[in-house]
Design an enzyme around this catalytic site. Structure first.
Site, PDB file in Angstrom:
ATOM      1  N   GLY A  85       0.709  -1.339  -0.095  1.00  0.00           N
ATOM      2  CA  GLY A  85      -0.193   0.016   0.171  1.00  0.00           C
ATOM      3  C   GLY A  85       1.057   0.535   0.302  1.00  0.00           C
ATOM      4  N   GLY A  87       2.849   2.473  -2.775  1.00  0.00           N
ATOM      5  CA  GLY A  87       2.741   3.294  -4.102  1.00  0.00           C
ATOM      6  C   GLY A  87       3.868   2.542  -4.624  1.00  0.00           C
ATOM      7  N   ALA A  92       0.065  -5.541  -7.218  1.00  0.00           N
ATOM      8  CA  ALA A  92       0.975  -5.638  -9.066  1.00  0.00           C
ATOM      9  C   ALA A  92       1.836  -7.152  -9.149  1.00  0.00           C
ATOM     10  CB  ALA A  92       0.561  -4.436  -9.707  1.00  0.00           C
ATOM     11  N   ASP A 134       1.070  -0.542 -13.354  1.00  0.00           N
ATOM     12  CA  ASP A 134       1.717  -1.447 -11.846  1.00  0.00           C
ATOM     13  C   ASP A 134       2.137  -2.818 -12.547  1.00  0.00           C
ATOM     14  OD1 ASP A 134       1.160   1.133 -10.291  1.00  0.00           O
ATOM     15  OD2 ASP A 134       0.241   0.108  -8.384  1.00  0.00           O
TER      16      ASP A 134
HETATM   17  O1  PMV Z   1      -0.886   1.007  -6.692  1.00  0.00           O
HETATM   18  P1  PMV Z   1      -0.149   2.687  -6.146  1.00  0.00           P
HETATM   19  O2  PMV Z   1      -0.484   3.028  -5.173  1.00  0.00           O
HETATM   20  O3  PMV Z   1       1.104   2.702  -6.575  1.00  0.00           O
HETATM   21  O4  PMV Z   1      -0.670   3.706  -7.690  1.00  0.00           O
HETATM   22  C1  PMV Z   1      -0.771   3.138  -8.891  1.00  0.00           C
HETATM   23  C2  PMV Z   1      -0.927   4.048 -10.030  1.00  0.00           C
HETATM   24  C3  PMV Z   1      -2.154   5.140 -10.036  1.00  0.00           C
HETATM   25  O5  PMV Z   1      -2.420   5.901 -10.800  1.00  0.00           O
HETATM   26  C4  PMV Z   1      -2.362   6.206  -8.530  1.00  0.00           C
HETATM   27  C5  PMV Z   1      -3.539   3.993  -9.908  1.00  0.00           C
HETATM   28  C6  PMV Z   1      -3.215   3.765 -11.894  1.00  0.00           C
HETATM   29  O6  PMV Z   1      -4.198   2.507 -11.951  1.00  0.00           O
HETATM   30  O7  PMV Z   1      -2.665   3.764 -12.268  1.00  0.00           O
END
Ligand code: PMV
Length: 303
Positions: A85, A87, A92, A134
């Site tokens: 969570g 980033g 993924a 991701d």
């Molecule tokens: O999953 P995160 O927190 O790395 O965010 C992904 C990036 C976003 O652009 C916020 C969401 C997406 O699906 O691209």
């Protein structure tokens, strides 16, 4: 044992959900997964456990992934090397590593398109509208240009990137952060669309900087991207403080990475990450360094 990378988004998060390109890079910390035939399908990730049939979010994501692969009954174990969570693409990377482990235990080739489809089904349970960046970064090494229409394209780097990654604040939900930007866009479309167009220009210029090896230029573009992300209300005090500490310690640029609302900051370092990591550690911020290599487009990580 199957593996997948974690990732950082160098520029373009949130905007990528609306079709704007973004640039991501795989980091070496990621997820390991393995699978064995069993009487019923189950998933263990450290202390967390779910059955494919149960109603938990983890159980539903696992069931969606297995259905996308038309998989037999398997017991799957996964090990996270990344904070979830934050980033750094933990969710993924789990989807990609588990899909690879499931295909291998089912006697199938780890076909890239099937892995992507299964990871997308997994991500869809956690996050209503994933752009797919991701999952693409989890499945590829090196630096990627990504947009929703054409998918991932490798970027050939002229120089290595040395990054410092700091955990600025507790994690936030990507789903809630993406929904927050969508609500802001409904209320103030002109403000959000202007920010999205600004980010589009920054990302296009960042690709040129990466290809030319212009790291100071790339750093400035990252700083501008952070300003536009703050305008979308996805930054926090902790993120701003972490960025400021990095810039004061000599970073060429610093910004949040991923959905924001908490989680990680990335700083582009001028040669070495040491001074920035020391500044963050002095402020009690958990952090590590990571490099994206120009030649082999490989990644390496140092604590
Ligand atoms: O999953 P995160 O927190 O790395 O965010 C992904 C990036 C976003 O652009 C916020 C969401 C997406 O699906 O691209």
């Amino acid at each position: 044992m199957a593996r997948a990378n974690g990732k950082v988004i160098l520029l373009g998060e949130h905007a990528v959900v609306y079709g704007v390109p973004a640039i991501a890079a795989g980091i070496e910390r990621g997820v390991l997964a393995s699978a064995q035939p069993a009487d019923s399908s189950s998933l263990r990730i450290g202390e967390r456990y779910a059955r494919a049939a149960d109603e938990s979010e983890l159980g539903r994501a696992f069931a969606a992934l297995l259905a996308a692969l038309d998989a037999p009954r398997l017991a799957v174990q996964a090990c996270l090397e990344l904070p979830p969570g934050s980033g750094l693409g933990a969710s993924a990377a789990l989807g990609v590593a588990i899909a690879r482990a499931v295909l291998s235990a089912s006697g199938c080739e780890p076909d890239a398109a099937r892995v992507q489809a299964a990871a997308a089904a997994w991500e869809g349970v956690y996050h209503g509208n994933p752009s797919g960046i991701d999952a693409a970064a989890a499945a590829h090494d090196g630096c990627l240009w990504f947009d929703r229409q054409s998918g991932p394209q490798p970027i050939v780097l002229r120089r290595d990137l040395v990054l410092a990654i700091g955990l600025a604040d507790p994690p936030a939900s990507t789903k809630l952060m993406v929904e927050g930007v969508a609500r802001l866009r409904e209320r103030r479309p002109e403000v959000v669309d202007k920010a999205l167009e600004g980010i589009r220009a920054l990302v296009a210029n960042a690709k040129l900087c990466l290809e030319a090896g212009d790291l100071p230029g790339l750093g400035s573009l990252m700083n501008y991207n952070q300003m536009l992300l703050s305008g979308l209300f996805v930054s926090t005090e902790g993120i701003e403080r972490c960025c400021a500490l990095a810039r004061d310690a000599g970073a060429l640029g610093a910004k949040l990475t991923g959905a924001g609302g908490g989680g990680a900051v990335i700083a582009l370092c001028d040669g070495t990450a040491q001074a920035i990591l020391a500044a963050w550690q002095g402020a009690g911020i958990d952090c590590f360094g990571s490099s994206v290599r120009a030649r082999a487009a490989e990644v390496s990580v140092a604590k």
